[in-house]
Design a protein around this motif. Structure first.
Motif, PDB file in Angstrom:
ATOM      1  N   CYS A  47       1.776  32.873  24.413  1.00 18.38           N
ATOM      2  CA  CYS A  47       0.815  33.623  23.612  1.00 18.38           C
ATOM      3  C   CYS A  47       0.658  35.028  24.174  1.00 18.38           C
ATOM      4  O   CYS A  47       1.091  35.311  25.280  1.00 18.38           O
ATOM      5  CB  CYS A  47      -0.535  32.904  23.559  1.00 18.38           C
ATOM      6  SG  CYS A  47      -1.372  32.798  25.138  1.00 18.38           S
ATOM      7  N   THR A  48       0.033  35.883  23.397  1.00 18.25           N
ATOM      8  CA  THR A  48      -0.232  37.239  23.856  1.00 18.25           C
ATOM      9  C   THR A  48      -1.333  37.192  24.901  1.00 18.25           C
ATOM     10  O   THR A  48      -2.371  36.582  24.691  1.00 18.25           O
ATOM     11  CB  THR A  48      -0.673  38.119  22.678  1.00 18.25           C
ATOM     12  OG1 THR A  48       0.346  38.073  21.683  1.00 18.25           O
ATOM     13  CG2 THR A  48      -0.888  39.544  23.116  1.00 18.25           C
ATOM     14  N   GLU A  55     -11.712  40.975  22.612  1.00 20.15           N
ATOM     15  CA  GLU A  55     -12.740  40.563  21.659  1.00 20.15           C
ATOM     16  C   GLU A  55     -12.170  39.492  20.744  1.00 20.15           C
ATOM     17  O   GLU A  55     -11.046  39.606  20.261  1.00 20.15           O
ATOM     18  CB  GLU A  55     -13.227  41.738  20.829  1.00 20.15           C
ATOM     19  CG  GLU A  55     -14.341  41.338  19.865  1.00 20.15           C
ATOM     20  CD  GLU A  55     -14.900  42.521  19.098  1.00 20.15           C
ATOM     21  OE1 GLU A  55     -14.267  42.904  18.098  1.00 20.15           O
ATOM     22  OE2 GLU A  55     -15.959  43.024  19.500  1.00 20.15           O
ATOM     23  N   VAL A  56     -12.966  38.454  20.514  1.00 21.17           N
ATOM     24  CA  VAL A  56     -12.613  37.404  19.577  1.00 21.17           C
ATOM     25  C   VAL A  56     -13.668  37.413  18.484  1.00 21.17           C
ATOM     26  O   VAL A  56     -14.854  37.277  18.753  1.00 21.17           O
ATOM     27  CB  VAL A  56     -12.563  36.015  20.260  1.00 21.17           C
ATOM     28  CG1 VAL A  56     -12.309  34.921  19.249  1.00 21.17           C
ATOM     29  CG2 VAL A  56     -11.507  36.005  21.350  1.00 21.17           C
ATOM     30  N   LEU A  57     -13.227  37.581  17.243  1.00 16.80           N
ATOM     31  CA  LEU A  57     -14.122  37.618  16.093  1.00 16.80           C
ATOM     32  C   LEU A  57     -13.849  36.386  15.240  1.00 16.80           C
ATOM     33  O   LEU A  57     -12.722  36.165  14.819  1.00 16.80           O
ATOM     34  CB  LEU A  57     -13.895  38.895  15.281  1.00 16.80           C
ATOM     35  CG  LEU A  57     -14.687  39.028  13.991  1.00 16.80           C
ATOM     36  CD1 LEU A  57     -16.179  39.101  14.283  1.00 16.80           C
ATOM     37  CD2 LEU A  57     -14.244  40.265  13.227  1.00 16.80           C
ATOM     38  N   PHE A  58     -14.885  35.576  15.019  1.00 22.04           N
ATOM     39  CA  PHE A  58     -14.754  34.387  14.183  1.00 22.04           C
ATOM     40  C   PHE A  58     -15.539  34.610  12.901  1.00 22.04           C
ATOM     41  O   PHE A  58     -16.742  34.854  12.927  1.00 22.04           O
ATOM     42  CB  PHE A  58     -15.295  33.150  14.919  1.00 22.04           C
ATOM     43  CG  PHE A  58     -15.265  31.909  14.082  1.00 22.04           C
ATOM     44  CD1 PHE A  58     -14.073  31.266  13.802  1.00 22.04           C
ATOM     45  CD2 PHE A  58     -16.435  31.392  13.550  1.00 22.04           C
ATOM     46  CE1 PHE A  58     -14.051  30.123  13.017  1.00 22.04           C
ATOM     47  CE2 PHE A  58     -16.418  30.262  12.767  1.00 22.04           C
ATOM     48  CZ  PHE A  58     -15.227  29.622  12.498  1.00 22.04           C
ATOM     49  N   GLN A  66      -9.252  28.026  18.018  1.00 23.09           N
ATOM     50  CA  GLN A  66      -8.397  29.164  18.325  1.00 23.09           C
ATOM     51  C   GLN A  66      -8.029  29.136  19.794  1.00 23.09           C
ATOM     52  O   GLN A  66      -8.664  28.451  20.593  1.00 23.09           O
ATOM     53  CB  GLN A  66      -9.096  30.478  17.980  1.00 23.09           C
ATOM     54  CG  GLN A  66      -9.373  30.637  16.503  1.00 23.09           C
ATOM     55  CD  GLN A  66     -10.013  31.973  16.183  1.00 23.09           C
ATOM     56  OE1 GLN A  66     -10.000  32.904  16.972  1.00 23.09           O
ATOM     57  NE2 GLN A  66     -10.575  32.068  14.993  1.00 23.09           N
ATOM     58  N   ARG A  67      -6.985  29.899  20.140  1.00 22.29           N
ATOM     59  CA  ARG A  67      -6.509  29.945  21.522  1.00 22.29           C
ATOM     60  C   ARG A  67      -6.426  31.394  21.972  1.00 22.29           C
ATOM     61  O   ARG A  67      -6.032  32.271  21.207  1.00 22.29           O
ATOM     62  CB  ARG A  67      -5.139  29.293  21.604  1.00 22.29           C
ATOM     63  CG  ARG A  67      -4.591  29.255  22.991  1.00 22.29           C
ATOM     64  CD  ARG A  67      -3.337  28.436  23.048  1.00 22.29           C
ATOM     65  NE  ARG A  67      -2.806  28.473  24.386  1.00 22.29           N
ATOM     66  CZ  ARG A  67      -1.533  28.414  24.662  1.00 22.29           C
ATOM     67  NH1 ARG A  67      -0.660  28.286  23.700  1.00 22.29           N
ATOM     68  NH2 ARG A  67      -1.127  28.464  25.906  1.00 22.29           N
ATOM     69  N   LEU A  68      -6.790  31.628  23.230  1.00 15.11           N
ATOM     70  CA  LEU A  68      -6.753  32.960  23.809  1.00 15.11           C
ATOM     71  C   LEU A  68      -6.221  32.858  25.228  1.00 15.11           C
ATOM     72  O   LEU A  68      -6.669  32.021  26.008  1.00 15.11           O
ATOM     73  CB  LEU A  68      -8.159  33.572  23.826  1.00 15.11           C
ATOM     74  CG  LEU A  68      -8.305  34.940  24.472  1.00 15.11           C
ATOM     75  CD1 LEU A  68      -7.579  36.002  23.642  1.00 15.11           C
ATOM     76  CD2 LEU A  68      -9.771  35.290  24.624  1.00 15.11           C
ATOM     77  N   CYS A  69      -5.255  33.711  25.558  1.00 12.06           N
ATOM     78  CA  CYS A  69      -4.720  33.773  26.915  1.00 12.06           C
ATOM     79  C   CYS A  69      -5.189  35.068  27.553  1.00 12.06           C
ATOM     80  O   CYS A  69      -5.063  36.141  26.953  1.00 12.06           O
ATOM     81  CB  CYS A  69      -3.195  33.732  26.899  1.00 12.06           C
ATOM     82  SG  CYS A  69      -2.515  32.198  26.247  1.00 12.06           S
ATOM     83  N   ASP A 151      -7.074  30.172  28.100  1.00 12.95           N
ATOM     84  CA  ASP A 151      -6.104  29.940  29.173  1.00 12.95           C
ATOM     85  C   ASP A 151      -6.133  31.153  30.074  1.00 12.95           C
ATOM     86  O   ASP A 151      -5.794  32.265  29.655  1.00 12.95           O
ATOM     87  CB  ASP A 151      -4.688  29.759  28.602  1.00 12.95           C
ATOM     88  CG  ASP A 151      -4.575  28.539  27.712  1.00 12.95           C
ATOM     89  OD1 ASP A 151      -5.182  27.512  28.058  1.00 12.95           O
ATOM     90  OD2 ASP A 151      -3.887  28.615  26.683  1.00 12.95           O
ATOM     91  N   VAL A 152      -6.553  30.960  31.329  1.00 21.60           N
ATOM     92  CA  VAL A 152      -6.541  32.030  32.313  1.00 21.60           C
ATOM     93  C   VAL A 152      -5.220  31.909  33.071  1.00 21.60           C
ATOM     94  O   VAL A 152      -4.981  30.920  33.754  1.00 21.60           O
ATOM     95  CB  VAL A 152      -7.752  31.942  33.271  1.00 21.60           C
ATOM     96  CG1 VAL A 152      -7.705  33.074  34.290  1.00 21.60           C
ATOM     97  CG2 VAL A 152      -9.047  31.970  32.489  1.00 21.60           C
TER      98      VAL A 152
END
Length: 159
Positions: A47-48, A55-58, A66-69, A151-152
């Motif tokens: 992932c990016t 910022e994560v906008l829902f 959702q997933r964030l790295c 994911d850190v």
């Protein structure tokens, strides 16, 4: 040392060995289902990866999971827009506060919720950040309406 203190020490070591994770103990690794293999740890290629601030906008209609790295030390601003039903955002919780700490929770008058997620500075792992919502006039617990898998990913080191 008393015999019961020794027994507790042996029991503690046995529990830690049985619950060991590849990421180093209490890192918040990916949960596994009984009878299935553990998922491999995420990598930067999956992932990016965001570093510094993100910022994560829902919005209503977006995927509920959702997933964030991110890199260690990142600060993520989570913005949850108002829901279209009568439910309101109640809180944001982290499954591993030592890895991803939720701070700065507030709900605006229009129903938009804001939270700041601060990631650990040196360690890596995975945490689930959940946001429950419920109608204000209904009794009972709020149900999770949004989940963010954070994911850190630590920087690679060469040794």
């Amino acid at each position: 040392m008393r015999w019961w203190a020794g027994m507790w020490a042996v029991a503690g070591v046995a529990v830690l060995m049985a619950c060991g994770t590849s990421a180093g103990g209490l890192s918040g690794g990916a949960p596994t289902r009984s009878g299935s293999a553990a998922a491999p740890p995420p990598s930067a290629a999956d992932c990016t990866v965001a570093a510094g601030r993100a910022e994560v906008l829902f919005r209503p209609g977006d995927a509920a999971v959702q997933r964030l790295c991110v890199r260690p030390g990142a600060v993520v601003s989570l913005v949850l827009e108002p829901r279209v039903d009568d439910k309101r955002w109640t809180a944001v919780r982290s499954s591993v506060p030592a890895l991803v700490l939720v701070s700065g929770w507030r709900v605006d008058a229009d129903g938009t919720a804001h939270a700041s997620l601060r990631c650990a500075g040196t360690r890596g792992g995975t945490a689930e950040v959940t946001a429950p919502a419920k109608a204000p006039d209904v009794t009972g617990a709020a149900r999770v309406a949004f989940t963010l898998h954070v994911d850190v990913l630590p920087y690679t080191t060469r040794g």
